[in-house]
Design an enzyme around this catalytic site. Structure first.
Site, PDB file in Angstrom:
ATOM      1  N   HIS A 288       0.805  -1.214   0.000  1.00 48.67           N
ATOM      2  CA  HIS A 288       0.000   0.000   0.000  1.00 48.67           C
ATOM      3  C   HIS A 288       0.831   1.254   0.000  1.00 48.67           C
ATOM      4  CE1 HIS A 288      -3.294  -2.645   0.554  1.00 48.67           C
ATOM      5  NE2 HIS A 288      -2.621  -3.226   1.533  1.00 48.67           N
TER       6      HIS A 288
ATOM      7  N   LYS B 209       1.065  10.614  11.999  1.00 52.63           N
ATOM      8  CA  LYS B 209      -0.339  11.049  11.967  1.00 52.63           C
ATOM      9  C   LYS B 209      -0.820  11.353  13.388  1.00 52.63           C
ATOM     10  CE  LYS B 209      -4.783   9.417  10.338  1.00 52.63           C
ATOM     11  NZ  LYS B 209      -5.301   8.362  11.216  1.00 52.63           N
TER      12      LYS B 209
HETATM   13  P1  PGA Z   1      -0.354   0.885   7.201  1.00 54.95           P
HETATM   14  O1  PGA Z   1       0.866   1.541   6.410  1.00 54.95           O
HETATM   15  O2  PGA Z   1      -1.500   1.829   7.167  1.00 54.95           O
HETATM   16  O3  PGA Z   1      -0.517  -0.316   6.346  1.00 54.95           O
HETATM   17  O4  PGA Z   1       0.131   0.569   8.556  1.00 54.95           O
HETATM   18  C1  PGA Z   1       1.408   2.715   6.653  1.00 54.95           C
HETATM   19  C2  PGA Z   1       2.576   2.880   5.709  1.00 54.95           C
HETATM   20  O5  PGA Z   1       2.875   1.955   4.944  1.00 54.95           O
HETATM   21  O6  PGA Z   1       3.169   3.943   5.698  1.00 54.95           O
END
Ligand code: PGA
Length: 935
Positions: free
Chosen positions: A152, A588
């Protein structure tokens, strides 16, 4: 101040790079004229010229540009977005080519000094700085570079687009050749135009979201292609550097690369990742790597035509072929007949057959007979061949072709990359609460931490299982539990390396770790062996990723290691503990400065705890991509880690969207991995780096504390305490539209609720980059520096910047985020917020903080303008900005229309909506390509 600075930025980009950009730009112009017609081309030129002019004026008046693009009809707006987006894809290629050209040209000369950031460079520096050979060999014995590919956000461009880009890239590389005939030059140019035309006509946004297996496939394709090639070369680089800078008795160095992947294994907030998906991903890994080995073995077989009339063959090789004949008589008879007297070729063809059989599905056990079940069988055959070559005038072949294969086998095994599983801690807690309740022990979730620990420890030490066949479990619990059973099954089928790591998101307490162990025990992955010792097939890795949890990370790990049962478990993993630090969520939660400071401290604390406890720590950094997510220059990030924490070992994530950027071709992957390796070696052994890693005075630590505190307050005040901030965020950014971009297999929110808290860190950051505010990469720094300067600490801050790598990299990363930001653009987006007063109030806060941050950074760094110390980046941003501005204007105007809804009748509504949304999605991709950042 930024504005006046902007006018004076001169483009200090290398000539060849600029001329390539111009060349590709002119070819794109031709394609646009052909494809879109003269009127469209002229409009584009008008927009482009105006944007360039506006960027040279102070103040930047984007309204003029906005007024020009706003009236464009939907179709023209869309084409315009595509044209600017395509331009950025081409610029990015030219930039990458430029990087490689610099490296190639430096490496083609006999160097006085090795090329910076290469492995040879690191060793050269160590020798100059008096490091002893033994110390280096000691470090190399532990060296481990371990990239972990996460999905991601997924690479947003479909494979077809990436393939066109790769072809353009190699055509562009061919234009570099000095002795091209004119006709060849023309041919290359025609081929480039063809590729650009094809790109223009290719769908750039995927039609549907990828499934987790699509994500796995896309990452594996990119990385396997390049890393398979480059792994042996990196190993040889290290050996060569060792013998040049530290000559001495030859000592074997084991391969230092290892790879993991989260695609298909990471189920945290992704309901699409099920045990079946993980199993399919694991099989895909095995299949892909076996296919590679098979191709390579058959290629080598073709070339190994040595005749026994010319060279000898070892007794062991002949015996092994005899043994093959026992198992695969027809095959061996056939190869003997086909290649009489060519024993090496015969053996390699038989090995090919064994690999082919190993790839057959386990549902066809008879046809698989004779196939390699495990990598060791393949390794033994390779070694027999290698030794025979070695003893019979073939040492060069043993080292070269067969040596490469052996090295690859050590790096990739039969699993290619370990598939790591991740789940949120709350899911384990809930699952265990249900299981315990069914076993007559209700109330687990309400228990205090100490009670949870003793309950879990009690179940862990006793033989009795918690699960029993008669228990009826809810679907959610069954999903958690069955994952462990599936892992146990897969380890039996594919070997332990295939899936031996389990990661816990949002870990906060020792019980979170014990919970996973208990679930592992239920599946047989944790047990006592016949000698009474704990055997654990699953490494449990907590992630600390919020400010409070980071502050307590050392204590939490210490308390866990104090638990005898856990300690035994760690011993079963070779006395090694992996711990992951989460950069995105901590940012965040607490903003840029506080997160960085807490991550640094947590790293130091965890290392100290492990030293005290006699456990080897492997720090796993969950970072990369945007600055707010811990991205930026990886080499610098490694060098600026706390002293005495790395010991030559680094595990770190590589996020989906940068896989192409870092692993797109073997050359790029080689450069990236050599930079990481070189920085890791220096960070662990270079005395000069060691000094700069340490805060030289304890007063600096206090200054850092105060900066973190001020910054945290400012950040949290804006994001979590300012009334209406949520509305500003949802309305001013295209975050909802990012959610519609089919780039990831998982939802945008961790749980169902639509809130900033539940929003995943990646879309949060992605949204801020789209509106060119980049808030997660700097916000809070202004308040922090202002307070510190007011308290009379200016000189201290300047010294810290000069002498302390951690602080320098913090400030430099912030200035990159600020340098890419353009708040005049953010203002355009703020116009999308319905409540104008609210919009003004929040923009006012952001702008004031930005001004403070710029002033503070300039004062501390002694620069006149942001990024003066990074002139190439500064110029690259200045070159890109005028091409980004029209995209922002087009995005804002389309967003406004889209959110107001279709002005047409019911018949045309669907088509209108599709067209508007498609345009928005393309603007998102094009802007991301322009700023080279997604989330
Ligand atoms: P996550 O990833 O939301 O899958 O923990 C955060 C990131 O990859 O920066």
């Amino acid at each position: 101040m930024q504005q006046s600075a902007r006018r004076h930025v001169s483009l200090s980009l290398p000539v060849k790079f600029r001329s390539n950009v111009r060349y590709l730009g002119s070819l794109l112009g031709l394609v646009l004229r052909e494809q879109g017609g003269l009127a469209f081309y002229r409009r584009e030129e008008q927009i482009r010229r105006m944007a360039i002019r506006l960027r040279s004026e102070v103040p930047l008046r984007l309204s003029e540009l906005f007024d020009l693009v706003e009236p464009l009809d939907q179709a023209t707006a869309f084409q315009s977005v595509r044209a600017f987006g395509l331009y950025f894809h081409l610029v990015n290629l030219a930039e990458q080519q430029h990087r490689l050209r610099v490296i190639r040209s430096a490496e083609s000369r006999v160097p006085r000094h090795p090329f910076p950031e290469s492995i040879a460079h690191a060793l050269h520096l160590l020798r100059e700085r008096g490091v002893q050979r033994e110390a280096l060999l000691d470090l190399l014995g532990q060296l481990q570079v371990w990239p972990v590919f996460t999905a991601h956000p997924t690479e947003s461009r479909p494979r077809s687009v990436l393939d066109h880009l790769r072809r353009i890239d190699s055509l562009l590389a061919r234009t570099e050749s000095l002795d091209l005939r004119l006709s060849e030059r023309r041919e290359i140019e025609d081929a480039l135009r063809e590729e650009i035309t094809l790109l223009w006509q290719t769908e750039e946004v995927r039609p549907t979201a990828p499934s987790p297996l699509d994500e796995a496939r896309s990452i594996l394709d990119t990385f396997l292609e390049s890393v398979y090639q480059t792994a042996p070369q990196l190993h040889r680089d290290l050996l060569a550097a060792l013998s040049t800078s530290f000559p001495g008795e030859e000592s074997p160095i084991r391969p230092f690369l290892r790879f993991s992947s989260w695609t298909g294994g990471d189920r945290d907030g992704n309901p699409n990742v099920t045990p079946e998906v993980t199993e399919a991903a694991l099989r895909m890994h095995r299949d892909l790597i076996l296919e590679r080995y098979l191709t390579e073995v058959l290629e080598v077989a073709e070339r190994f035509t040595q005749s026994t009339e010319r060279v000898g063959v070892s007794v062991e090789l002949r015996a092994s072929l005899e043994a093959d004949a026992g198992e695969l008589p027809d095959m061996v008879a056939a190869v003997r007949e086909r290649h009489p007297g060519e024993v090496y070729r015969q053996k390699l063809e038989v090995m090919g057959e064994r690999l082919r059989r190993a790839r057959l599905p386990s549902s066809a056990p008879e046809e698989r007979v004779g196939g390699y079940l495990f990598p060791d069988q393949f390794r033994r055959d390779l070694e027999v061949v290698s030794q025979s070559l070695d003893r019979h005038q073939g040492a060069i072949l043993a080292d070269g072709l067969i040596g490469d294969l052996l090295l690859r086998l050590k790096v990739f095994g039969f699993h290619l990359a370990t598939v790591e599983v991740r789940q949120h801690s709350s899911r384990h807690t809930a699952a265990l609460a249900e299981l315990l309740e069914k076993r007559g022990e209700p109330g687990y979730e309400a228990m205090a931490e100490a009670d949870r620990q003793s309950t879990l420890s009690r179940w862990l030490v006793q033989e009795k299982a918690l699960l029993s066949p008669d228990l009826e479990l809810s679907e959610r619990t069954w999903e958690v539990v069955s994952t462990f059973f599936s892992l146990a099954r897969m380890q039996r089928e594919l070997g332990r390396d295939a899936c031996d790591s389990y990661i816990i998101s949002m870990a906060a307490f020792p019980s979170h770790i014990l919970e996973v162990m208990l679930l592992a025990k239920e599946a047989g992955l944790f047990r006592r062996g016949p000698d009474g010792k704990v055997e654990s097939d699953l490494r449990v890795i907590p992630i600390f990723e919020q400010i409070t949890e980071l502050r307590q990370a050392g204590e939490t790990l210490n308390a866990t290691l104090e638990l005898p049962i856990y300690r035994e478990c760690v011993e079963s993993w070779g006395n090694e503990q992996q711990v992951m630090l989460g950069y995105s969520d901590s940012n965040k939660d607490g903003g840029f400065v506080a997160a960085n400071v807490e991550l640094f401290r947590a790293h130091r604390d965890l290392a100290a705890v492990c030293r005290r406890q006699g456990v080897r720590l492997l720090m796993f950094h969950g970072r990369g991509g945007a600055i707010g997510r811990g991205g930026g220059n990886m080499g610098k990030a490694i060098l600026s880690q706390p002293p005495d924490t790395l010991h030559g070992r680094l595990k770190s994530t590589e996020q989906g969207q940068i896989v192409f950027q870092r692993y797109g071709t073997p050359d790029i992957a080689h450069r990236h991995l050599e930079q990481v390796t070189s920085a890791l070696i220096r960070a662990s052994l270079d005395p000069v780096v060691g000094e700069a890693q340490e805060a030289a005075e304890s007063a600096w630590e206090e200054v850092m504390d105060a900066l973190a505190k001020e910054s945290l307050l400012a950040y949290r005040e804006l994001v979590f305490e300012t009334p209406g901030f949520d509305d500003f965020f949802w309305q001013a950014t295209p975050v909802d539209e990012i959610g519609l971009l089919p780039i990831a297999s998982r939802p945008m929110f961790r749980s169902g609720a639509r809130s900033i808290e539940q929003l995943r860190a990646i879309p949060w950051m992605f949204a801020w980059h789209q509106i060119r505010c980049n808030l997660p990469g700097w916000y809070g720094l202004g308040a922090a520096l202002t307070a510190s300067i007011r308290a009379g600490q200016m000189e201290t801050l300047r010294t810290m910047y000069r002498k302390w790598l951690f602080f320098q990299s913090l400030i430099d990363n912030a200035q990159i985020s600020m340098g890419i930001a353009t708040l005049e653009v953010t203002r355009l987006y703020a116009g999308l917020v319905e409540d104008a007063d609210l919009s003004e109030r929040i923009m006012g806060m952001i702008e004031a903080e930005y001004r403070r941050a710029v002033e503070g950074v300039l004062a501390v760094t002694g620069q006149e303008r942001l990024l003066d110390r990074m002139p190439v980046l500064q110029s690259s941003i200045a070159m890109r900005n005028p091409y980004l501005d029209p995209l922002h204007c087009l995005q804002v105007s389309t967003l406004r229309r889209w959110r107001r809804g279709c002005p047409l009748g019911a018949d045309e509504q669907q088509e209108w909506c599709n067209a508007a949304l498609t345009t928005i999605l393309h603007t998102i991709n094009a802007i991301a390509a322009g700023v080279q950042i997604t989330g």
